[in-house]
Design a protein around this motif. Structure first.
Motif, PDB file in Angstrom:
ATOM      1  N   ILE A 146       0.797  -1.295  -0.076  1.00  0.00           N
ATOM      2  CA  ILE A 146      -0.029  -0.031  -0.061  1.00  0.00           C
ATOM      3  C   ILE A 146       0.981   1.198   0.066  1.00  0.00           C
ATOM      4  O   ILE A 146       1.939   1.415   0.647  1.00  0.00           O
ATOM      5  N   GLY A 147       0.396   2.499  -0.731  1.00  0.00           N
ATOM      6  CA  GLY A 147       1.473   3.531  -0.787  1.00  0.00           C
ATOM      7  C   GLY A 147       1.738   4.037  -2.202  1.00  0.00           C
ATOM      8  O   GLY A 147       2.315   5.093  -2.262  1.00  0.00           O
ATOM      9  N   ASP A 148       1.724   3.172  -3.135  1.00  0.00           N
ATOM     10  CA  ASP A 148       2.175   3.646  -4.410  1.00  0.00           C
ATOM     11  C   ASP A 148       0.887   3.558  -5.278  1.00  0.00           C
ATOM     12  O   ASP A 148      -0.266   3.190  -4.926  1.00  0.00           O
ATOM     13  N   ASP A 149       1.068   3.734  -6.540  1.00  0.00           N
ATOM     14  CA  ASP A 149       0.025   3.753  -7.405  1.00  0.00           C
ATOM     15  C   ASP A 149      -0.792   2.368  -7.740  1.00  0.00           C
ATOM     16  O   ASP A 149      -1.793   2.314  -8.276  1.00  0.00           O
ATOM     17  N   LEU A 191     -12.580  -2.513  11.756  1.00  0.00           N
ATOM     18  CA  LEU A 191     -12.966  -3.336  10.218  1.00  0.00           C
ATOM     19  C   LEU A 191     -11.899  -3.910   9.641  1.00  0.00           C
ATOM     20  O   LEU A 191     -11.412  -5.251   9.466  1.00  0.00           O
ATOM     21  N   TYR A 192     -10.720  -2.960   9.787  1.00  0.00           N
ATOM     22  CA  TYR A 192      -9.209  -3.581   9.351  1.00  0.00           C
ATOM     23  C   TYR A 192      -8.522  -4.544  10.392  1.00  0.00           C
ATOM     24  O   TYR A 192      -8.069  -5.391   9.870  1.00  0.00           O
ATOM     25  N   ARG A 193      -8.920  -4.409  11.484  1.00  0.00           N
ATOM     26  CA  ARG A 193      -8.366  -5.324  12.515  1.00  0.00           C
ATOM     27  C   ARG A 193      -9.042  -6.798  12.184  1.00  0.00           C
ATOM     28  O   ARG A 193      -8.434  -7.671  12.279  1.00  0.00           O
ATOM     29  N   LEU A 232      -2.910  -5.587   0.088  1.00  0.00           N
ATOM     30  CA  LEU A 232      -1.757  -4.787  -0.714  1.00  0.00           C
ATOM     31  C   LEU A 232      -2.474  -3.782  -1.293  1.00  0.00           C
ATOM     32  O   LEU A 232      -1.706  -2.998  -2.005  1.00  0.00           O
ATOM     33  N   GLY A 233      -3.679  -3.150  -1.017  1.00  0.00           N
ATOM     34  CA  GLY A 233      -4.114  -1.941  -1.742  1.00  0.00           C
ATOM     35  C   GLY A 233      -5.600  -2.036  -1.886  1.00  0.00           C
ATOM     36  O   GLY A 233      -6.255  -2.779  -1.294  1.00  0.00           O
ATOM     37  N   GLY A 234      -6.072  -1.012  -2.460  1.00  0.00           N
ATOM     38  CA  GLY A 234      -7.593  -0.606  -2.591  1.00  0.00           C
ATOM     39  C   GLY A 234      -7.924   0.694  -2.891  1.00  0.00           C
ATOM     40  O   GLY A 234      -7.010   1.127  -3.475  1.00  0.00           O
ATOM     41  N   ASP A 235      -9.095   1.179  -2.557  1.00  0.00           N
ATOM     42  CA  ASP A 235      -9.689   2.538  -3.003  1.00  0.00           C
ATOM     43  C   ASP A 235     -10.384   3.095  -1.804  1.00  0.00           C
ATOM     44  O   ASP A 235     -11.278   1.985  -1.252  1.00  0.00           O
ATOM     45  N   THR A 236     -10.527   4.165  -1.719  1.00  0.00           N
ATOM     46  CA  THR A 236     -11.291   4.751  -0.413  1.00  0.00           C
ATOM     47  C   THR A 236     -12.020   5.800  -1.135  1.00  0.00           C
ATOM     48  O   THR A 236     -11.577   6.782  -1.901  1.00  0.00           O
ATOM     49  N   THR A 237     -13.382   5.814  -0.963  1.00  0.00           N
ATOM     50  CA  THR A 237     -14.171   6.870  -1.442  1.00  0.00           C
ATOM     51  C   THR A 237     -15.334   7.161  -0.404  1.00  0.00           C
ATOM     52  O   THR A 237     -15.411   6.562   0.540  1.00  0.00           O
TER      53      THR A 237
END
Ligand code: ADP
Ligand code: MG
Length: 336
Positions: free
Chosen positions: A30-33, A108-110, A124-129
């Motif tokens: 998580i943290g790059d494109d 939730l993440y826990r 390893l990633g995702g999207d937040t809106t």
């Protein structure tokens, strides 16, 4: 601290901690494109996804963030298990309404991280809106499978023994407790509640079945036994006969059904979200595979019927009468 105060990027930073569980082979988490990680040559890449929408799949007031996160990941792991694979990476996209507290999301993440570490899966990633009203969660999980060990819905053969890796109907009973706000006043009801909110994905079981070389078809029980067995029948072009007396009904479900006046067989047939694996095992190898299974997991692989050439789904009732059953279970667009 609220979501408004920390913002989208503060949020991502917060939840990303604890998401990298297996760093080997990961170039960027998580943290790059985009995430970058190595796959394994000669292995098939499996990808599955599930969308959870508030008021359709869950009630936010009736669940903890932990349980919701756990289950959102568990249902995807179950799909990888049903293919005979190992779960590897997860991607989590969420639409967050204004009234959803940060604590709920951290919880939730826990829940997700708890299950992810149990099966050494990286988030390893995702999207937040943002979202206008409902909380929406989409999880993608990738997995790996040996091409020679892939389990499909097709391939069931006449004479195969139909097996389930666990008890059926418990989750539906747990849902009944939640929907009717029935207090959990006994260990039996607790077990049913847990079966619904914290289902254990059968990843290890799926691997053993796949490696055995004698499982012709498999599916996970998400919509309900009769519905999911119907998928195997359709994909394989076969019929199936289930035996009521052999149905794996837990003692908890027995207690529940006598107390609330339900038929456990109906719960086993049409209740959904058990997340056990349903598989079609070559008859001659059945003894060997059940023995291996018992040795590995210290519990039985339940034989519940056989594959037939009738094209129909039948049930041998407890009084030995044969009755046709129509696949029943959860269908989002076809409600009875
Ligand atoms: P972009 O705008 O380039 O898509 P984002 O700002 O959306 O990037 O995401 C930044 C990083 O955070 C990415 O690695 C992305 O995968 C990750 N990410 C975003 N939202 C989530 C989430 N809800 N859960 C896990 N990872 C997330
Ligand atoms: Mg983005």
């Amino acid at each position: 601290m609220s979501l408004k105060e920390i913002g989208e990027f503060g949020f991502i930073d917060k939840i990303s901690r604890g998401c990298l569980i297996r760093p080997e082979g990961v170039v960027t988490a998580i943290g790059d494109d985009a995430a970058a990680f190595h796959g394994k040559a000669e292995q098939l890449l499996l990808v599955t996804t599930d969308l959870l929408v508030e008021r359709v799949h869950f009630l936010r007031q009736a669940t903890s963030g932990f349980n919701l996160g756990y289950k959102a990941l568990a249902v995807n792991f179950s799909d990888i298990a049903a293919m005979g694979g190992n779960a590897r990476e997860a991607f989590v996209s969420i639409g967050i309404p204004d009234d959803c507290p940060l604590e709920f999301l951290e919880d939730l993440y826990r829940g997700m991280q708890h299950l992810a570490s149990e099966f050494t899966v990286n988030i390893l990633g995702g999207d937040t809106t943002g979202s206008k009203q409902d909380l929406i969660i989409n999880v993608v999980v990738t997995g790996m499978a040996d091409p020679s060990e892939l389990l499909l819905r097709s391939g069931a053969q006449v004479g195969d023994i139909i097996c389930s890796t666990g008890c059926l109907g418990d989750s539906r009973a747990g849902l009944h407790l939640i929907l009717n706000t029935i207090g959990i006043d006994s260990p039996e009801l607790r077990a049913l509640f847990d079966a619904h909110v914290l289902p254990k994905p059968c990843l290890q079981e799926g691997r053993l079945l796949a490696a055995s070389g004698c499982v012709h078809a498999a599916i996970d029980v998400s919509d309900g036994l009769s519905s999911d067995l119907g998928h195997i029948m359709q994909a394989s072009g076969v019929g199936a006969r289930l035996v009521a007396k052999q149905m794996p009904i837990s003692p908890h479900l027995q207690v529940f059904c006598s107390r609330f006046g339900f038929d456990p067989i109906e719960f086993a047939l049409a209740g959904g979200e058990d997340y056990t694996l349903l598989c079609s095992v070559e008859r001659k190898q059945f003894g060997r595979i059940t023995e291996e299974y018992r040795k590995a997991f210290d519990r039985p692989l339940y034989p519940i019927g056989e594959i037939t050439d009738t094209g129909r789904m039948e049930l041998v009732e407890t009084d030995s009468r044969l009755r046709d059953i129509t696949p029943a279970g959860w269908d989002h667009f076809k409600r009875k």
